[in-house]
Design an enzyme around this catalytic site. Structure first.
Site, PDB file in Angstrom:
ATOM      1  CG  ASN A 150      -0.286  -0.044   2.521  1.00  0.00           C
ATOM      2  OD1 ASN A 150       0.726  -0.713   2.701  1.00  0.00           O
ATOM      3  ND2 ASN A 150      -0.847   0.653   3.489  1.00  0.00           N
ATOM      4  CD  GLU A 248       1.349  -1.468  10.912  1.00  0.00           C
ATOM      5  OE1 GLU A 248       0.125  -1.699  11.130  1.00  0.00           O
ATOM      6  OE2 GLU A 248       1.772  -1.072   9.829  1.00  0.00           O
ATOM      7  CB  CYS A 282      -2.664   0.008   8.309  1.00  0.00           C
ATOM      8  SG  CYS A 282      -1.220   1.018   8.730  1.00  0.00           S
ATOM      9  CD  GLU A 460       8.191  -1.739  12.574  1.00  0.00           C
ATOM     10  OE1 GLU A 460       7.905  -0.932  11.667  1.00  0.00           O
ATOM     11  OE2 GLU A 460       8.378  -2.941  12.364  1.00  0.00           O
TER      12      GLU A 460
END
Length: 481
Positions: A150, A248, A282, A460
């Protein structure tokens, strides 16, 4: 037809098998490139090259490693237009979006961690009169970085930069759906003279390539961004091997709008948080909760804005929404819209494919807003990851906290209110790794990034990323009497 190659041990090469994967231009629905269909043997070669390069790379000074990352950042900036065009063609996103966001952020990722590693200090703890403790942090060795389709270069560099800065060598696997800018990044790494084997890219299907990173004994850590399903597979493989992993994964993000909000700002931001990058972020807000006092007005205004969004040629400056990334994803998103209809959803706008003139074979979907769904139906639980949002009214703070938290995911939430006490109160109660108050997608690269529940494991960003990519050792030295 463009030919993408692996980058292993400082050389460009095809897959050992000679097999290739077709790479599509989503806006046209046509093959425009080929990428290596790599397998375990290619991964083994990359891991071997990375392991051989590790001693020398990890022995470099921090300033030397920082210098290499800074050169990569500068080259990304210098090649901004070419990289943005490649990203738009490969992914289907508007060219202006890739030019304004994706490629500049990729450069910023490299620059940020080039600087951050120079400020990454050891800790010390004195036991007064007895001893001094200090903590050493050393690179892990070979690490695997797996990135999604993405935000291809944006998220690719988000992982690679801290891994390299910390002194690790990297074997990276970009999405086979959008491999082009990763390939162009390997060319940049080669141009600046990054030592052979320090940074390796293996293209191919995940089950034939990325899966090797989770199980290989020489790979000490895996950083992954992608679906919850694949993340779970990585955890099942890596955990018994006591391998470090950061996952993630997905999101089903609530957008909570109180009637005391800054109405125009909330409206303008919500249309972007719903449909930016065709809803393929996301962090997009896919469940919109609006307090009942402004619900009808907000709903009608949001639909009007959605209907004004231009869907079409990603290279046209006035295009607001391009194509979704692939035919399978196109079919998946349209399938979710049909599920929403079967659950009693009322399609307020969109709900269908679009065929822009000249791009009739492309994978375009109109921005879709759905009303009338039960809060806990499948549409409101599944991550659709496309230009589809639901909208629902609520009455009280307590009610919307329950609605927002009753969620399999916990990546992000957005809260709109001018009541500062409410904002702080709800921030402590909402279950998400990131909460934006009166804004969306405003990111400070120093802050931790990640989610709760099915949205992932670990954090992160900033020093959290550098800590993940290092091993710590406490040294205790007793004072002599």
């Amino acid at each position: 037809m463009e030919t993408i190659q692996n980058y292993i041990g400082g050389t460009f090469r095809a897959a050992n098998s000679g097999d290739t994967i077709e790479v599509y231009n989503p806006a046209k629905g046509e093959v425009y490139a080929s990428a290596p269909d790599s397998d375990q043997s290619d991964m083994e070669a990359a891991i071997t090259a990375a392991a051989a390069a590790f001693p020398a790379w990890s022995a470099l000074s921090i300033d030397e490693r920082s210098g290499y990352l800074m050169k990569i950042s500068e080259r990304i900036t210098a090649q901004l237009d070419a990289l943005a065009l490649a990203e738009s063609i490969d992914n289907g996103k508007p060219l202006w979006l890739a030019t304004m966001v994706d490629i500049p952020r990729a450069a910023s990722n490299m620059k940020f961690f080039a600087n951050a590693i120079t400020q990454f200090a050891s800790e010390s703890h004195e036991m007064v009169g007895k001893a001094i403790n200090y903590t050493l942090r050393s690179p892990l060795g070979v690490v695997g970085c797996i990135s999604p389709w993405n935000l291809p270069l944006y998220l690719f560099t988000w992982k690679i930069a801290p891994a390299l800065a910390a002194g690790n060598t990297v074997v990276a696997k970009p999405s086979e759906v959008t491999p082009m800018t990763a390939y162009l990044l390997s060319k940049i790494a080669d141009e600046i003279g990054l030592p052979a084997g320090v940074f390796n890219i293996v293209h191919g299907l995940g089950h034939k390539t990325a899966a090797v990173l989770s199980s290989h004994e020489k790979v000490k850590a895996v950083s992954f961004t992608g679906s919850t399903r694949v993340g779970a597979e990585i955890a099942r493989t890596a955990a018994p091997l006591f391998k470090k992993y950061s996952l993630e994964m997905g999101g089903k993000n609530p957008n909570i709008i109180f009637d005391d909000c800054d109405y125009q700002k909330a409206l303008k931001t919500t249309i972007n948080s719903s449909f930016a990058n065709q809803g393929q972020i996301c962090l997009c807000g896919s469940k919109i909760f609006v307090q009942r006092g402004i619900y009808e007005r907000f709903k009608n205004d949001l639909v009007a804005l959605a209907e004004q969004r231009t869907v079409g040629d990603p290279l046209h400056a006035k295009t607001k929404m391009g194509a979704v990334v692939s035919k399978p994803h196109f079919d998946k998103v349209l399938g979710h819209i049909e599920i929403a209809k079967s659950e009693g959803g009322n399609i307020l706008c969109g709900g269908k494919a679009v065929q822009p003139k000249g791009f009739e074979n492309g994978w375009f979907i109109a921005p879709t807003i759905i009303e009338g769904l039960e809060p806990y139906c499948q549409t409101n639980r599944d991550e659709i990851f496309g230009p589809v949002v639901s909208i629902m009214p609520f009455d009280t703070e307590e009610e919307v906290i329950q609605l927002a938290n009753d969620n399999d995911y916990g990546l992000s939430m957005t809260l709109w209110t001018e009541n500062l006490s409410r904002a702080h109160r709800m921030a402590a109660q909402l279950e998400a790794g990131i909460l934006w108050v009166n804004t969306w997608l405003l990111r400070d690269l120093r802050t931790p990034f990640g989610g709760m529940k099915n949205s992932g494991v670990g954090r992160e960003g900033g020093f959290d990323a550098l800590k993940f990519f290092t091993e710590q050792k406490n040294v205790c030295i007793a004072y002599e009497k």
